[in-house]
Write an enzyme that holds these catalytic residues in place. Sequence first.
Site, PDB file in Angstrom:
ATOM      1  N   GLN A  92     -50.797  40.755   0.250  1.00  0.00           N
ATOM      2  CA  GLN A  92     -51.736  40.863   1.352  1.00  0.00           C
ATOM      3  C   GLN A  92     -51.498  39.844   2.457  1.00  0.00           C
ATOM      4  O   GLN A  92     -51.687  40.155   3.650  1.00  0.00           O
ATOM      5  CB  GLN A  92     -53.175  40.733   0.832  1.00  0.00           C
ATOM      6  CG  GLN A  92     -53.620  41.908  -0.025  1.00  0.00           C
ATOM      7  CD  GLN A  92     -55.058  41.803  -0.475  1.00  0.00           C
ATOM      8  OE1 GLN A  92     -55.651  40.712  -0.481  1.00  0.00           O
ATOM      9  NE2 GLN A  92     -55.650  42.922  -0.861  1.00  0.00           N
ATOM     10  N   ASP A 116     -56.396  31.312  -5.351  1.00  0.00           N
ATOM     11  CA  ASP A 116     -57.450  31.881  -6.193  1.00  0.00           C
ATOM     12  C   ASP A 116     -58.765  31.235  -5.763  1.00  0.00           C
ATOM     13  O   ASP A 116     -58.908  30.012  -5.801  1.00  0.00           O
ATOM     14  CB  ASP A 116     -57.149  31.571  -7.661  1.00  0.00           C
ATOM     15  CG  ASP A 116     -58.167  32.157  -8.625  1.00  0.00           C
ATOM     16  OD1 ASP A 116     -59.269  32.552  -8.185  1.00  0.00           O
ATOM     17  OD2 ASP A 116     -57.882  32.197  -9.833  1.00  0.00           O
ATOM     18  N   GLU A 134     -66.921  42.462  -1.186  1.00  0.00           N
ATOM     19  CA  GLU A 134     -66.352  43.198  -2.328  1.00  0.00           C
ATOM     20  C   GLU A 134     -65.217  42.422  -2.990  1.00  0.00           C
ATOM     21  O   GLU A 134     -64.208  42.998  -3.391  1.00  0.00           O
ATOM     22  CB  GLU A 134     -65.894  44.594  -1.895  1.00  0.00           C
ATOM     23  CG  GLU A 134     -67.062  45.483  -1.498  1.00  0.00           C
ATOM     24  CD  GLU A 134     -66.663  46.909  -1.165  1.00  0.00           C
ATOM     25  OE1 GLU A 134     -65.673  47.417  -1.728  1.00  0.00           O
ATOM     26  OE2 GLU A 134     -67.352  47.523  -0.321  1.00  0.00           O
ATOM     27  N   HIS A 138     -64.537  40.357  -8.561  1.00  0.00           N
ATOM     28  CA  HIS A 138     -63.222  40.120  -9.144  1.00  0.00           C
ATOM     29  C   HIS A 138     -63.060  38.697  -9.684  1.00  0.00           C
ATOM     30  O   HIS A 138     -62.042  38.401 -10.321  1.00  0.00           O
ATOM     31  CB  HIS A 138     -62.124  40.361  -8.114  1.00  0.00           C
ATOM     32  CG  HIS A 138     -61.999  41.788  -7.669  1.00  0.00           C
ATOM     33  ND1 HIS A 138     -61.791  42.828  -8.550  1.00  0.00           N
ATOM     34  CD2 HIS A 138     -62.048  42.348  -6.441  1.00  0.00           C
ATOM     35  CE1 HIS A 138     -61.703  43.965  -7.878  1.00  0.00           C
ATOM     36  NE2 HIS A 138     -61.872  43.700  -6.602  1.00  0.00           N
TER      37      HIS A 138
END
Length: 271
Positions: A92, A116, A134, A138
């Site tokens: 990404q 992270d 969103e 995760h």
Amino acid sequence: MTASEGVRRYYDANTRKFLLAGSQRTIHRELWGPGVTSRSAAAHHAHALVFGELRPEDRRVLDLGCGVGTAALYLAERRPVEVLGISISPEQIPLAERYAARAPALLGSVAFREADFTSLPADVTGFDLAFAIEAFVHAASAAAFFREAARALRPGGVLVVIDDVLVSTAADSRLEDFRSGWNVSSLVSVTEAARLAGGAGLDLVRSVDLSPLQRLGRPRDRLIRLARPVLRGLRRRSPWAQALVGGDALQQSHLAGLVEYRLLRFTRRPG
């Protein structure tokens, strides 16, 4: 494989497919809020909600789970802010940088780093506003997400989370398919989110149900539902099939009232 590694592989494998399937370079769902009359506006409505949380004095913004940088560019185009986007996916970051390069007027206003967000680099501190669209679900550890977000914010800073939250505590195969399909480790209730955030020095000050702004059961969604038996058979070999099964399970969980889609606003305590 750790939970964080699973999320990294999930987005490395699927990001370009998400971009083809969506619109406006977004990797989150469309929200049909008040006054939204086009898919373009619906794709950006989550960004507009974050924009609405900016205070006049805010200058430094942290995007936790930035995808390909669309939210960062949206904010920087509308306010004189500096935005740092964090993504766990090495697939990404180059895409985000490429899209940012197409907006030379924003040179120096947006930047992206691979990391992270449950273990941020030590120098990621002093931000006025942090947000996650969103991405929170995760997190390998919800407690670690809130700890790192609090550390990254200045006292009085704001954290905005837009994501799915758990409503029902009953065991349900649809929830398990969602968790496994989308590599979800932090599907928690609003009460649990408030408790974990409170332990990190963040107070929940507002919770808004955005669930009615979704459009569930679109033609594409109905096709995926029909193909679900085949997709379930393919999901061990295909990350894309795995993602589609998870997305269908999430839709069914919303329709059954097992989850809600909410905006949560937290403030970091002074001191």
